[in-house]
Scaffold this active site. Sequence first.
Site, mmCIF file in Angstrom:
data_model
loop_
_atom_site.group_PDB
_atom_site.id
_atom_site.type_symbol
_atom_site.label_atom_id
_atom_site.label_comp_id
_atom_site.label_asym_id
_atom_site.label_seq_id
_atom_site.Cartn_x
_atom_site.Cartn_y
_atom_site.Cartn_z
ATOM 1 N N GLY A 1 36.455 46.672 33.812
ATOM 2 C CA GLY A 1 36.820 48.004 33.359
ATOM 3 C C GLY A 1 38.291 48.302 33.544
ATOM 4 O O GLY A 1 38.961 48.817 32.646
ATOM 5 N N GLY A 2 38.822 47.971 34.730
ATOM 6 C CA GLY A 2 40.223 48.220 35.004
ATOM 7 C C GLY A 2 41.142 47.429 34.101
ATOM 8 O O GLY A 2 42.167 47.930 33.618
ATOM 9 N N GLU B 1 33.471 38.615 43.265
ATOM 10 C CA GLU B 1 32.731 39.621 44.028
ATOM 11 C C GLU B 1 31.293 39.744 43.544
ATOM 12 O O GLU B 1 31.017 39.759 42.337
ATOM 13 C CB GLU B 1 33.426 40.982 43.895
ATOM 14 C CG GLU B 1 32.715 42.110 44.625
ATOM 15 C CD GLU B 1 33.370 43.461 44.388
ATOM 16 O OE1 GLU B 1 33.211 44.342 45.246
ATOM 17 O OE2 GLU B 1 34.031 43.638 43.346
ATOM 18 N N GLY C 1 37.046 50.870 40.133
ATOM 19 C CA GLY C 1 35.835 50.282 39.572
ATOM 20 C C GLY C 1 35.946 48.783 39.437
ATOM 21 O O GLY C 1 36.614 48.119 40.228
ATOM 22 N N GLU D 1 42.191 50.254 41.048
ATOM 23 C CA GLU D 1 41.703 49.533 42.245
ATOM 24 C C GLU D 1 40.389 48.910 41.824
ATOM 25 O O GLU D 1 39.446 49.613 41.472
ATOM 26 C CB GLU D 1 41.561 50.517 43.407
ATOM 27 C CG GLU D 1 41.206 49.861 44.722
ATOM 28 C CD GLU D 1 39.709 49.876 44.967
ATOM 29 O OE1 GLU D 1 39.090 48.811 44.753
ATOM 30 O OE2 GLU D 1 39.180 50.923 45.353
ATOM 31 N N CYS E 1 34.099 48.762 48.219
ATOM 32 C CA CYS E 1 35.079 47.796 47.719
ATOM 33 C C CYS E 1 35.640 46.935 48.849
ATOM 34 O O CYS E 1 36.277 45.910 48.597
ATOM 35 C CB CYS E 1 36.207 48.509 46.991
ATOM 36 S SG CYS E 1 36.872 49.927 47.875
ATOM 37 N N LYS F 1 37.750 61.776 33.555
ATOM 38 C CA LYS F 1 36.640 61.209 32.777
ATOM 39 C C LYS F 1 35.528 61.002 33.786
ATOM 40 O O LYS F 1 35.506 60.064 34.550
ATOM 41 C CB LYS F 1 37.067 59.892 32.129
ATOM 42 C CG LYS F 1 36.358 59.606 30.798
ATOM 43 C CD LYS F 1 34.849 59.479 30.912
ATOM 44 C CE LYS F 1 34.464 58.106 31.410
ATOM 45 N NZ LYS F 1 32.980 57.952 31.514
#
Length: 524
Positions: free
Chosen positions: A244-245, A392, A240, A264, A301, A183
């Site tokens: 979203g995860g 974060e 991401g 992740e 990240c 995607k």
Amino acid sequence: MITGKNYIGNRLSSDGDITFKTFNPELNLENANLFVQATEQEVIKAVDLATEAFDSYKHFSGKEKAIFLRIIADEIEALGETLLQTYCSETGLPEGRAAGERGRTVFQLRSFADLVEDGSWVEASIDTGIPDRTPAPKPDLRKMNIPIGPVVVFGASNFPLAYSTAGGDTAAALAAGCPVIVKSHPMHAGTGELIASAIIKAAEKTGMPNGVFSNINSQDYNAGQQLVSHPKVKAVGFTGSIKGGRALLDIAAKREEPIPVFAEMGSINPVVVLPKALQNRGNEIANTYAGSITLGTGQFCTNPGLILGIAGEALSNFTNELGSKIKEINPTCMLHPNIHGAYEKGKQQAVNQEEVMIVAGLNTEIQVNYASQLVATVSGKTFLENTTLHHEVFGPFSIVVACQNIQELEQIIASLEGQLTGTIISDENEVADYVDLVAKMQNRVGRLIFNGVPTGVEVCPSMVHGGPYPASTDSRFTAVGINSIKRWVRPFSYQNWPNNLLPDELMDENPLQITRLINGELTK
């Protein structure tokens, strides 16, 4: 070379009527290419092709897959300047970064090629039978790793090459024997299509089954949700945001057949600067960390978003020096106006919290979509009480926490969510006096760094890029390095199976000459 279409297997397809463009944040304008969002039918077709491809691709030898992976790397390099220019136009990142990330991407592909060509990665294990054992015969058991099935990979916004279309997740899954449906990230759809074209060319050159790879365009969540929900998809890779995860994890868990999501999801990467190190070389450390915080506009990240020390003159001097050095660094462009907007919002939310003080930031006017780096500070007590400060801020931002004592510092470490990395800055053998601190840090992170910076993830077998939730959804696995192949396989045993019908990896004669565990002994 960029068509704006989807790759549904090896066929370019654009059946939908929803279109979008990518954006050049450096020039603050849309790029010319128009991309067509995949329809529901195209997504279903991609999954069906991947399922059909899996029936044959899972039986391809390690040597055949190695050739495929190496030719993908060759085809990516053959894209030349077109790839680099497209990358830069869609990210605002410099060409040097694009070239470096391309190098990492092809290195990953070739590393997995070497791994599967050797073959020992399947972890073959044989326990020979003892038919006359009493009181019950011992069966002959032989185990190896086998591919899990079609995999969906989500492209990452901040690494258009190394964590996206032909990035680590895709390389690992193809190496394992799993077809991949990507995607593509809408912020760099052109870069994604160029890489997809390289993979398709490599697949055709090496006789891979149609459907071993597909590339789906979508600017919204629909295609991703459809892919993760599809009963024929067997695993998901994602890099991401936590939001979203977590959304993908929840979708996968609610399926009739739940599947693993290897996500992740970022980190604030705590850094502890011990007292002697602060006293003896605080200015040097501050200079190093000013560079780390602003590297890549803070869009890694592993950006050091949290720095901890014991309150006192040495920490105050360090904090002021860090602020001074931060202001000397020229601001740089962020990946997209949306990311820039989210950074400004997150930064403002952090500094608006009670008792948070700004140490240094840029007050001068800067270019549109450029990030204004900032360092703030707060007491350990306030940080403990306000979990908003634990989140974060994706960009060149860091907060220095002045702890009352080592016990409060350890309490803060223990209170943090899971992190990708932790760092301890020590003077000589100082760290030996902080055994409990090291143990608490180990409980919260996937990688512990000594006297360094967290930014920079080496691609090698000993790297762990993951950590306790929410740094990743399964801390047992790494997202970087050849061991990430283990996410896309499952263990499988044969019992009392005829030798001539076993896969080569488990035959008595070991035709592949791989390392195997035979009756408890590693041998070829």
